[in-house]
Design a protein around this motif. Structure first.
Motif, PDB file in Angstrom:
ATOM      1  N   GLY A   1       4.081  22.422  66.093  1.00 22.66           N
ATOM      2  CA  GLY A   1       4.079  23.870  66.258  1.00 22.66           C
ATOM      3  C   GLY A   1       5.406  24.365  66.809  1.00 22.66           C
ATOM      4  N   TYR A   2       5.414  25.622  67.241  1.00 26.86           N
ATOM      5  CA  TYR A   2       6.590  26.250  67.843  1.00 26.86           C
ATOM      6  C   TYR A   2       6.245  26.655  69.281  1.00 26.86           C
ATOM      7  CZ  TYR A   2       8.664  26.588  63.169  1.00 26.86           C
ATOM      8  OH  TYR A   2       9.188  26.299  61.932  1.00 26.86           O
ATOM      9  N   PRO A   3       6.142  25.701  70.190  1.00 26.28           N
ATOM     10  CA  PRO A   3       5.695  26.031  71.548  1.00 26.28           C
ATOM     11  C   PRO A   3       6.654  26.943  72.290  1.00 26.28           C
ATOM     12  CG  PRO A   3       6.521  23.785  71.447  1.00 26.28           C
ATOM     13  CD  PRO A   3       6.419  24.264  70.036  1.00 26.28           C
ATOM     14  N   GLY A   4       7.943  26.857  71.976  1.00 25.60           N
ATOM     15  CA  GLY A   4       8.902  27.739  72.635  1.00 25.60           C
ATOM     16  C   GLY A   4       8.764  29.182  72.219  1.00 25.60           C
ATOM     17  N   ARG A   5       8.114  29.407  71.080  1.00 28.06           N
ATOM     18  CA  ARG A   5       7.918  30.765  70.569  1.00 28.06           C
ATOM     19  C   ARG A   5       6.539  31.303  70.925  1.00 28.06           C
ATOM     20  NH1 ARG A   5       8.034  30.980  64.240  1.00 28.06           N
ATOM     21  NH2 ARG A   5      10.191  30.314  64.658  1.00 28.06           N
ATOM     22  N   SER A   6       5.506  30.477  70.707  1.00 28.89           N
ATOM     23  CA  SER A   6       4.135  30.959  70.865  1.00 28.89           C
ATOM     24  C   SER A   6       3.399  30.338  72.045  1.00 28.89           C
ATOM     25  CB  SER A   6       3.336  30.650  69.596  1.00 28.89           C
ATOM     26  OG  SER A   6       3.228  29.243  69.416  1.00 28.89           O
ATOM     27  N   GLY A   7       3.944  29.241  72.577  1.00 27.94           N
ATOM     28  CA  GLY A   7       3.232  28.524  73.619  1.00 27.94           C
ATOM     29  C   GLY A   7       2.037  27.758  73.097  1.00 27.94           C
ATOM     30  N   GLU A   8       1.937  27.602  71.774  1.00 22.99           N
ATOM     31  CA  GLU A   8       0.794  26.936  71.171  1.00 22.99           C
ATOM     32  C   GLU A   8       1.246  25.794  70.263  1.00 22.99           C
ATOM     33  OE1 GLU A   8      -1.292  29.937  69.041  1.00 22.99           O
ATOM     34  OE2 GLU A   8      -2.144  30.872  70.831  1.00 22.99           O
TER      35      GLU A   8
ATOM     36  N   GLN B   1       9.349  18.317  82.134  1.00 27.76           N
ATOM     37  CA  GLN B   1      10.730  18.767  82.048  1.00 27.76           C
ATOM     38  C   GLN B   1      11.391  18.253  80.777  1.00 27.76           C
ATOM     39  OE1 GLN B   1      13.098  17.486  85.365  1.00 27.76           O
ATOM     40  NE2 GLN B   1      14.899  18.688  84.771  1.00 27.76           N
ATOM     41  N   ALA B   2      11.105  16.992  80.405  1.00 27.51           N
ATOM     42  CA  ALA B   2      11.693  16.421  79.192  1.00 27.51           C
ATOM     43  C   ALA B   2      11.223  17.149  77.942  1.00 27.51           C
ATOM     44  CB  ALA B   2      11.343  14.935  79.098  1.00 27.51           C
ATOM     45  N   ILE B   3       9.927  17.502  77.906  1.00 27.43           N
ATOM     46  CA  ILE B   3       9.393  18.201  76.732  1.00 27.43           C
ATOM     47  C   ILE B   3       9.914  19.625  76.671  1.00 27.43           C
ATOM     48  CG2 ILE B   3       7.291  19.087  75.646  1.00 27.43           C
ATOM     49  CD1 ILE B   3       5.806  16.651  76.674  1.00 27.43           C
ATOM     50  N   ARG B   4       9.785  20.367  77.753  1.00 26.84           N
ATOM     51  CA  ARG B   4      10.172  21.779  77.722  1.00 26.84           C
ATOM     52  C   ARG B   4      11.671  21.956  77.522  1.00 26.84           C
ATOM     53  NH1 ARG B   4       6.603  25.677  81.483  1.00 26.84           N
ATOM     54  NH2 ARG B   4       7.732  27.102  80.092  1.00 26.84           N
ATOM     55  N   GLY B   5      12.457  20.970  77.951  1.00 22.25           N
ATOM     56  CA  GLY B   5      13.899  21.062  77.765  1.00 22.25           C
ATOM     57  C   GLY B   5      14.367  20.788  76.356  1.00 22.25           C
ATOM     58  N   ALA B   6      13.444  20.394  75.474  1.00 22.89           N
ATOM     59  CA  ALA B   6      13.820  20.020  74.108  1.00 22.89           C
ATOM     60  C   ALA B   6      13.447  21.063  73.068  1.00 22.89           C
ATOM     61  CB  ALA B   6      13.169  18.687  73.740  1.00 22.89           C
ATOM     62  N   PHE B   7      12.919  22.234  73.502  1.00 26.74           N
ATOM     63  CA  PHE B   7      12.444  23.197  72.509  1.00 26.74           C
ATOM     64  C   PHE B   7      12.844  24.618  72.872  1.00 26.74           C
ATOM     65  CE2 PHE B   7       9.709  19.515  72.270  1.00 26.74           C
ATOM     66  CZ  PHE B   7       9.736  19.251  70.905  1.00 26.74           C
ATOM     67  N   GLY B   8      13.610  25.237  71.942  1.00 27.50           N
ATOM     68  CA  GLY B   8      13.937  26.646  72.070  1.00 27.50           C
ATOM     69  C   GLY B   8      12.901  27.476  71.331  1.00 27.50           C
ATOM     70  N   THR B   9      13.164  28.765  71.238  1.00 30.49           N
ATOM     71  CA  THR B   9      12.182  29.662  70.624  1.00 30.49           C
ATOM     72  C   THR B   9      12.008  29.420  69.134  1.00 30.49           C
ATOM     73  OG1 THR B   9      13.906  31.343  70.339  1.00 30.49           O
ATOM     74  CG2 THR B   9      12.566  31.468  72.344  1.00 30.49           C
ATOM     75  N   ASP B  10      13.033  28.887  68.463  1.00 32.88           N
ATOM     76  CA  ASP B  10      12.921  28.665  67.020  1.00 32.88           C
ATOM     77  C   ASP B  10      12.936  27.175  66.671  1.00 32.88           C
ATOM     78  OD1 ASP B  10      15.542  28.198  67.682  1.00 32.88           O
ATOM     79  OD2 ASP B  10      16.408  29.378  66.056  1.00 32.88           O
ATOM     80  N   THR B  11      12.629  26.323  67.633  1.00 41.03           N
ATOM     81  CA  THR B  11      12.648  24.875  67.412  1.00 41.03           C
ATOM     82  C   THR B  11      11.243  24.377  67.109  1.00 41.03           C
ATOM     83  OG1 THR B  11      14.369  24.778  69.107  1.00 41.03           O
ATOM     84  CG2 THR B  11      13.493  22.687  68.314  1.00 41.03           C
ATOM     85  N   TYR B  12      11.122  23.613  66.043  1.00 37.36           N
ATOM     86  CA  TYR B  12       9.818  23.102  65.623  1.00 37.36           C
ATOM     87  C   TYR B  12       9.528  21.790  66.337  1.00 37.36           C
ATOM     88  CZ  TYR B  12       6.042  21.702  62.411  1.00 37.36           C
ATOM     89  OH  TYR B  12       4.847  21.327  61.859  1.00 37.36           O
ATOM     90  N   MET B  13       8.345  21.698  66.945  1.00 38.63           N
ATOM     91  CA  MET B  13       7.894  20.457  67.569  1.00 38.63           C
ATOM     92  C   MET B  13       7.114  19.638  66.552  1.00 38.63           C
ATOM     93  SD  MET B  13       5.108  19.863  70.657  1.00 38.63           S
ATOM     94  CE  MET B  13       6.235  20.095  72.036  1.00 38.63           C
ATOM     95  N   LEU B  14       7.526  18.373  66.393  1.00 35.64           N
ATOM     96  CA  LEU B  14       6.761  17.442  65.574  1.00 35.64           C
ATOM     97  C   LEU B  14       6.704  16.108  66.314  1.00 35.64           C
ATOM     98  CD1 LEU B  14       5.180  16.682  63.109  1.00 35.64           C
ATOM     99  CD2 LEU B  14       7.314  16.178  61.915  1.00 35.64           C
ATOM    100  N   THR B  15       5.654  15.926  67.075  1.00 30.97           N
ATOM    101  CA  THR B  15       5.429  14.649  67.758  1.00 30.97           C
ATOM    102  C   THR B  15       4.580  13.775  66.856  1.00 30.97           C
ATOM    103  OG1 THR B  15       5.598  15.595  69.976  1.00 30.97           O
ATOM    104  CG2 THR B  15       4.399  13.523  69.754  1.00 30.97           C
TER     105      THR B  15
END
Length: 559
Positions: A322-329, A419-433
């Motif tokens: 998802g895009y947690p930096g954008r939606s928090g979801e 801190q490691a997770i939140r520091g790796a995602f901006g508002t337009d960065t896609y998370m794929l774990t």
């Protein structure tokens, strides 16, 4: 600068390119075309149809190009196109106001349909000092399948599938390997393999997207919905058919050509030879359970990462995206082979304890075969991006850099995880774990030959988080800014385990210390094998084993 590389040496220090004295003549290219039965192509740039003065220009052609530009299948069907434009230096975009040339792409392409076509292309490139590129479907996050001023071997037509129903005996071996297996062309798509396997009630360890092909996937490791239980794709390979740098067609397995067999199961593609077919272990029919859920807020996202080792220990493979930096979801899913839905519920339901209640809210499904479970597992991955980018990946047709790292159970237990997770995602960065590691990757039950070249960090990992930096446009200053952004995100992911590593197919090619990051302690052995089997450098690709022996200078590849 070129004189420093090229002058005063008896042997060529730079690969030939158009305009140099050693570039093959038209007659020589015609000879290659004859040798491969008329399958030598000289393609237009992928978006040439949108540019006046370019071959194939028309309004209708441009409409078709723009419609397909965000579809990975469209790029896969083009002989030279790649999914991400930053790796061809924005040579030809659909924007009619921009320039268009073939400068960032291979010049000639052999559309190989058999090992002999591959052999002819390799021999031509070696004897004429031509840069060699290899592309299958072009699902490539590091730009390895798009090289300028090159001859490309397009393997997408090598797609045969032959089943061995009960046993398989590797060539030159006396021992028999029990269980079903399949010999599959390197260009076959996993979707076709899954369909064939379903008809026989088998399962296979393969990719999460049906349009990914076997070649590059298996040669760098390969993970998917069955990996945490049964191992990586490379762990399931029983035999490899390939063409060497010397132009020989050989078979590699645990009994012969063992250096190729070890290196080409995890040590990277386009490096030691051109794989034309793989024989892979298949799995018998068994039930499988799956859970799909949603995560709301960073607390739940972090808690799910921290809780994953409990799933990895039972062979659960899944994804957090998802895009947690954008939606928090974010959404999350897990699949476990050889398990009922009720048994999975007993593992997942205890997860929503403090500090993140609600992470187990979702839906349980049970499948009666692995083939059905794989199809269901892959469907959300492809459907999730369908509205935004048709049948592609997030950001398809634009630019992308992926920063990633492998984390173990001990890593996700650290207090610095959030801190490691939140520091790796901006508002337009896609998370794929990709949480597709577990008991099967720690101790692969089907691995042959006593081991392979897969990054040792996989053998303790429970997941591979990735921050996908993606953007539109062709501004070089924006490219530089995004490279810095990806590097920053990569450092954040590394902070939990600086000495671990990542998956060489899904990473930043400019990652510091990529040799260790991609292959760890295996790199020295891989380097020795590379220079033993390919001493003159017939094969080269970006951030691949031995690539540091060469340098690119304005499209020219030099020692």
């Amino acid at each position: 600068l070129l004189s420093l590389f090229c002058a005063g040496h008896a042997a060529p220090q730079c690969k030939a390119m158009p305009g140099t004295a050693d570039w093959p003549s038209d007659a020589e290219w015609a000879g290659l075309n004859t040798a491969v039965g008329g399958k030598l192509l000289k393609p237009n740039a992928p978006a040439a149809g949108c540019h006046r003065g370019q071959p194939g220009y028309s309004t209708d052609a441009c409409t078709d190009i723009k419609d397909g530009w965000k579809d990975s299948a469209w790029h896969a069907k083009h002989p030279t196109s790649g999914m991400w434009q930053n790796y061809n230096n924005y040579s030809c975009m659909p924007d009619a106001s921009a320039s268009c040339s073939t400068a960032g792409y291979p010049i000639y392409v052999v559309e190989a349909r058999n090992p002999q076509d591959v052999q002819a292309a390799v021999n031509f490139a070696r004897t004429r000092n031509v840069r060699l590129n290899i592309k299958s479907t072009g699902h490539d996050f590091l730009g390895r399948s798009t090289q300028p001023n090159s001859l490309s071997i397009w393997t997408h037509q090598l797609k045969s599938i032959k089943w061995h129903e009960t046993t398989f005996t590797p060539k030159g071996c006396r021992s028999v390997i029990n269980g079903p297996a399949a010999t599959v062309g390197a260009g076959a798509k996993w979707g076709d393999v899954y369909s064939s396997a379903r008809g026989k009630d088998y399962g296979v360890v393969g990719g999460a997207f049906n349009s990914v092909s076997l070649g590059g996937y298996l040669q760098n490791g390969g993970h998917g919905a069955l990996s945490a239980k049964y191992g990586l794709g490379a762990d399931m390979v029983l035999e490899i058919e390939l063409v060497t740098a010397a132009g020989e067609i050989i078979t590699a397995n645990e009994c012969q050509n063992t250096e190729y067999f070890w290196a080409m199961r995890g040590g990277g593609g386009s490096t030691y030879g051109v794989a034309t077919a793989f024989t892979i272990q298949a799995l018998p029919k068994q039930t499988s359970a799956r859970f799909n859920g949603k995560l709301e807020g960073w607390d739940q996202i972090v808690h799910m990462h921290r809780s994953w080792p409990a799933l990895a220990r039972v062979g659960g493979s899944g994804y957090i995206r998802g895009y947690p930096g954008r939606s928090g979801e974010a959404t999350w899913s897990v699949s476990v082979p050889n398990m009922t839905a009720n048994a999975l519920r007993a593992i997942v339901d205890p997860i929503p304890r403090r500090p993140a209640p609600g992470v187990a809210t979702g839906r349980y499904v049970q499948f009666e075969s692995l083939a059905e479970a794989i199809e269901a597992s892959n469907a959300p991955a492809e459907a999730e991006t369908a509205n935004a980018v048709q049948a592609g990946f997030p950001g398809m047709g634009g630019s992308k850099i992926m920063a990633s790292w492998l984390w173990s159970a001990a890593d996700v237990a650290q207090p610095e995880l959030a801190q490691a997770i939140r520091g790796a995602f901006g508002t337009d960065t896609y998370m794929l774990t990709d949480a597709t590691m577990g008991v099967g990757t720690w101790n692969p039950p089907f691995m042959r030959g006593g081991g392979n070249a897969v990054n040792p960090a996989f053998r303790t990992a429970v997941m591979r988080p990735a921050a996908e930096v993606q953007w539109e446009g062709a501004d070089q200053r924006e490219l530089a800014r995004r490279k810095e952004e990806a590097a920053r995100y990569g450092l954040s992911l590394r902070r939990l385990a600086p000495e671990a590593g990542t998956y060489a197919n899904e990473a930043d090619p400019d990652a510091p210390g990529w040799q260790w990051a991609f292959w760890g302690a295996n790199y020295d052995k891989l380097w020795d094998i590379k220079h033993s089997v390919d001493p003159t450098g017939v094969f080269w690709c970006r951030a691949c084993v031995g690539s540091e022996s060469w340098v690119e200078v304005e499209g020219l590849l030099c020692r």
